[in-house]
Design an enzyme around this catalytic site. Structure first.
Site, PDB file in Angstrom:
ATOM      1  NE  ARG A  74      -3.973  -1.927   0.074  1.00 54.13           N
ATOM      2  CZ  ARG A  74      -4.789  -2.148  -0.919  1.00 54.13           C
ATOM      3  NH1 ARG A  74      -4.595  -1.570  -2.097  1.00 54.13           N
ATOM      4  NH2 ARG A  74      -5.832  -2.954  -0.755  1.00 54.13           N
ATOM      5  CB  ALA A  86     -11.427  -5.108  -0.985  1.00 53.45           C
ATOM      6  CB  SER A 123     -13.623   8.521   5.809  1.00 54.23           C
ATOM      7  OG  SER A 123     -13.231   9.774   6.277  1.00 54.23           O
ATOM      8  CD  GLU A 149      -0.787  -1.286 -17.118  1.00 56.31           C
ATOM      9  OE1 GLU A 149       0.261  -0.962 -17.705  1.00 56.31           O
ATOM     10  OE2 GLU A 149      -1.847  -0.629 -17.203  1.00 56.31           O
ATOM     11  CD  GLU A 151      -5.582  -5.918  -8.558  1.00 59.61           C
ATOM     12  OE1 GLU A 151      -6.256  -5.819  -7.525  1.00 59.61           O
ATOM     13  OE2 GLU A 151      -5.920  -6.605  -9.536  1.00 59.61           O
TER      14      GLU A 151
END
Length: 191
Positions: A74, A86, A123, A149, A151
């Site tokens: 991340r 997800a 949020s 592409e 990931e």
């Protein structure tokens, strides 16, 4: 125009929307500013809102009690994340279809019995989107991964009974994922 999710605040007072201006538009999100009149008449300029597509999260469980999770980097946090499969709901796509698609693309798993666990906002003071969390029981591997592409991820199968431990230890950090896991575990009688 007034905003309401169907659940008004305790006194039933809504903020009146007086106008919006898009400040930034990208393929991934929009940033807008709203002008709002509060119930007491005060006007709030520059209430910033990020518009994004809705997201889906899937807690999938195999017949043997394994849960396929995803480990990926991340960039905003500069760390690896262990998370539920997800992704975003494509325009015109139903959340359930997006959840099935994302599970298959990211893990190669499909099938089973599915149910919506919850719809939540990660949020609500900033982002105008929902996260739909699904529970899929009895999934099985049926295909190879079909990644986007950019990931780069690893599928990590963990025993269902270890999920709570992974949340408590901070290995699973997504607020939507954590909430989804805890609610799904409760539904499974594991929470």
């Amino acid at each position: 125009m007034t905003f309401s999710s169907g659940r008004d605040n305790e006194r039933g007072e809504l903020w009146e929307h007086l106008g919006s201006e898009v400040l930034l538009e990208t393929p991934y999100f929009k940033l807008r500013t709203d002008r709002l009149r509060l119930p007491d008449g005060v006007v709030k300029d520059s209430y910033y809102v990020i518009e994004r597509q809705d997201a889906v999260f899937v807690l999938a469980v195999t017949e043997s009690g394994e849960v396929p999770l995803v480990r990926q980097y991340r960039p905003p946090l500069k760390q690896m994340e262990l998370c539920l499969p997800a992704g975003l709901v494509d325009e015109g796509e139903e959340p359930f279809a997006a959840a099935r698609r994302e599970l298959l693309e990211e893990t190669g798993y499909s099938g089973g019995e599915w149910e919506l666990v919850t719809r939540l906002s990660s949020s609500p003071g900033l982002k105008a989107n929902w996260a739909h969390v699904y529970l899929a029981r009895g999934v099985e591997p049926v295909a190879s991964l079909d990644l986007d592409e950019f990931e780069r991820l690893e599928v990590v199968n963990v025993p269902l009974e270890r999920l709570g431990e992974l949340v408590r230890s901070g290995e699973i950090i997504s607020s939507s994922g954590v909430a989804g896991i805890l609610l799904a575990l409760e539904r499974l009688g594991e929470g």
